[in-house]
Design an enzyme around this catalytic site. Structure first.
Site, mmCIF file in Angstrom:
data_model
loop_
_atom_site.group_PDB
_atom_site.id
_atom_site.type_symbol
_atom_site.label_atom_id
_atom_site.label_comp_id
_atom_site.label_asym_id
_atom_site.label_seq_id
_atom_site.Cartn_x
_atom_site.Cartn_y
_atom_site.Cartn_z
ATOM 1 N N HIS A 87 0.825 -1.202 0.145
ATOM 2 C CA HIS A 87 -0.082 0.002 0.083
ATOM 3 C C HIS A 87 0.971 1.307 -0.116
ATOM 4 O O HIS A 87 1.615 1.559 0.919
ATOM 5 C CB HIS A 87 -0.817 -0.147 1.451
ATOM 6 C CG HIS A 87 -1.701 1.030 1.379
ATOM 7 N ND1 HIS A 87 -2.909 1.122 0.762
ATOM 8 C CD2 HIS A 87 -1.730 2.254 2.022
ATOM 9 C CE1 HIS A 87 -3.775 2.388 1.166
ATOM 10 N NE2 HIS A 87 -2.805 3.104 2.011
ATOM 11 N N ASP A 134 1.328 5.164 0.174
ATOM 12 C CA ASP A 134 0.520 6.215 0.564
ATOM 13 C C ASP A 134 1.341 7.606 0.021
ATOM 14 O O ASP A 134 2.569 7.920 0.409
ATOM 15 C CB ASP A 134 0.518 6.336 2.200
ATOM 16 C CG ASP A 134 -0.262 5.381 2.883
ATOM 17 O OD1 ASP A 134 0.140 4.689 3.509
ATOM 18 O OD2 ASP A 134 -1.328 5.348 2.371
ATOM 19 N N MET A 168 -11.393 5.287 5.210
ATOM 20 C CA MET A 168 -10.290 5.480 6.151
ATOM 21 C C MET A 168 -10.879 5.566 7.777
ATOM 22 O O MET A 168 -11.908 6.187 8.020
ATOM 23 C CB MET A 168 -9.943 7.294 6.168
ATOM 24 C CG MET A 168 -9.189 7.518 4.712
ATOM 25 S SD MET A 168 -7.900 6.539 4.478
ATOM 26 C CE MET A 168 -6.758 6.874 5.833
ATOM 27 N N MET A 197 -3.136 10.580 -1.879
ATOM 28 C CA MET A 197 -3.764 11.545 -0.919
ATOM 29 C C MET A 197 -3.113 13.212 -1.288
ATOM 30 O O MET A 197 -2.340 13.673 -0.782
ATOM 31 C CB MET A 197 -3.737 11.588 0.576
ATOM 32 C CG MET A 197 -4.182 10.452 1.290
ATOM 33 S SD MET A 197 -3.506 9.568 2.738
ATOM 34 C CE MET A 197 -2.125 8.556 1.782
HETATM 35 C C1 DX5 Z 1 -2.841 7.185 6.551
HETATM 36 C C2 DX5 Z 1 -2.450 6.260 5.321
HETATM 37 C C3 DX5 Z 1 -2.356 4.852 6.078
HETATM 38 C C4 DX5 Z 1 -1.528 4.680 6.861
HETATM 39 C C5 DX5 Z 1 -1.815 3.404 7.765
HETATM 40 O O1 DX5 Z 1 -3.030 8.487 6.028
HETATM 41 O O2 DX5 Z 1 -3.364 6.464 4.527
HETATM 42 O O3 DX5 Z 1 -2.156 3.876 5.150
HETATM 43 O O4 DX5 Z 1 -0.138 4.670 6.332
HETATM 44 O O5 DX5 Z 1 -0.951 3.172 9.072
HETATM 45 P P1 DX5 Z 1 -1.302 2.841 10.430
HETATM 46 O O6 DX5 Z 1 -1.669 1.366 10.096
HETATM 47 O O7 DX5 Z 1 -0.092 3.065 11.322
HETATM 48 O O8 DX5 Z 1 -2.541 3.341 10.657
HETATM 49 ZN ZN ZN Z 2 -3.046 4.798 2.800
#
Ligand code: DX5
Ligand code: ZN
Length: 329
Positions: free
Chosen positions: A48, A50, A152, A83
């Site tokens: 994944h 980000d 989310m 994002m």
């Molecule tokens: C946050 C990201 C997530 C994050 C998840 O904005 O979109 O993908 O990396 O990390 P954890 O599991 O630590 O919440």
């Molecule tokens: Zn994410």
């Protein structure tokens, strides 16, 4: 000549329904190549990614160039989570970087539809993500262009935040409605605060992909064990929360849907695939290995999780073709 066994899958198919996508946001950003190869070695199902622009969210991470450099380090599928405020301007770069899916946010002010169409036109999975305060109804105008709905369960921007169970309970099951146009392959992703404590709950709400970040990169943590544990807890949640105590169908499990001579097998495969269910054709082991390919039967294999809907939609067609091609006794 001895009968040739039916070809099996290269890797042992996973026995689980839930998938774990490792977010590398909290990995060592100075060594992302090592992070993705480690995640693959330790059993993650996906990576994944980000992508943050410091504008849509108050953090800045990496972009398409970094993803392209990481692409050759692992065979795992890449799920890009953009994002950023203007994904439409950069979408070709993310597709070119080798992302298997691209998810953008429903809250952006830029036009959403052209970007979703561009992702799908490139043969990738298109997704829309909603922040905790954004209602699922924000997805409605784009529903038919969606392969992925990402929910989310933290405010986007950082890893290591607390999981919002109320958001999960109010959105994850309902999110499936926005993928009702997909007979197979639609995915609900949950992102934010997912770990061994929250896995069972999200599993009981039918989630397909669990994005896990900080919980995997903690110092001294056995990542492989954590991934197995989170997957197993999610499947258990699904088993008792949604499946009447029955174990979920493993995602990789395939079943034989029909056995037909090749021309008919190909026709039926095309019809089923047009409806969105993937089909594999194999020589049927019921006929001798040296039998002419034009005479022998071919098995149509499809995902076990799609068998019920395939029967509903193509059961009669299958029976008619089977009757029409039955060999005289
Ligand atoms: C946050 C990201 C997530 C994050 C998840 O904005 O979109 O993908 O990396 O990390 P954890 O599991 O630590 O919440
Ligand atoms: Zn994410």
């Amino acid at each position: 000549m001895s009968r040739r066994p039916v070809p099996t899958f290269a890797e042992a198919p996973s026995t689980s329904r839930a998938r774990v996508a490792a977010s590398i946001l909290d990995a060592d950003l100075g060594n992302l190549a090592h992070a993705v190869t480690r995640a693959e070695r330790e059993g993650a199902d996906r990576i994944h990614l980000d992508v943050m622009d410091g504008h849509f969210v108050p953090n800045l991470t990496f972009g398409a160039k970094t993803i392209k450099a990481l692409r050759r380090r692992t065979r795992l599928p890449f799920d890009a989570h953009l994002m950023i405020s203007n994904p439409g301007e950069f979408i070709e770069e993310y597709l070119d970087a080798g992302c298997d899916s691209v998810t953008i946010h429903a809250e952006i002010t830029e036009e959403i539809e052209p970007t979703l169409r561009a992702i799908r036109a490139a043969g990738r999975a298109a997704g829309l993500c909603v922040k905790p305060k954004t209602p699922l109804t924000a997805l409605a105008p784009y529903q038919r262009l969606l392969d992925i709905v990402m929910v989310m369960t933290v405010e986007p921007g950082f890893g290591g935040q607390a999981f919002m169970a109320d958001v999960a309970k109010s959105k994850l099951l309902q999110a499936r409605e926005y993928l009702s146009h997909k007979l197979h392959g639609g995915e609900i992703h949950v992102d934010g605060g997912v770990n061994r404590e929250s896995a069972e709950l999200v599993g009981s709400l039918g989630v397909d992909i669990l994005v896990v970040g900080s919980a995997l990169w903690l110092k001294g943590r056995d990542m492989a064990r954590e991934i197995r544990l989170i997957r197993a807890l999610a499947d258990e949640g699904y088993q008792y929360g949604l499946n009447n105590g029955l174990p979920p169908i493993p995602r990789d499990k395939m079943v034989t849907f029909a056995s037909l001579p090749r021309p008919h097998a190909r026709t039926l495969r095309e019809e089923i695939e047009t409806a969105g269910i993937p089909v594999l054709l194999f020589r049927s082991p019921a006929d001798p290995a040296d039998m002419d390919d034009e005479v022998r039967r071919w098995d149509l294999l499809l995902p076990a999780s799609a068998e019920a809907v395939a029967k509903e939609r193509f059961g009669r067609r299958r029976s008619a073709l089977t009757r029409a091609t039955a060999r005289p006794a």
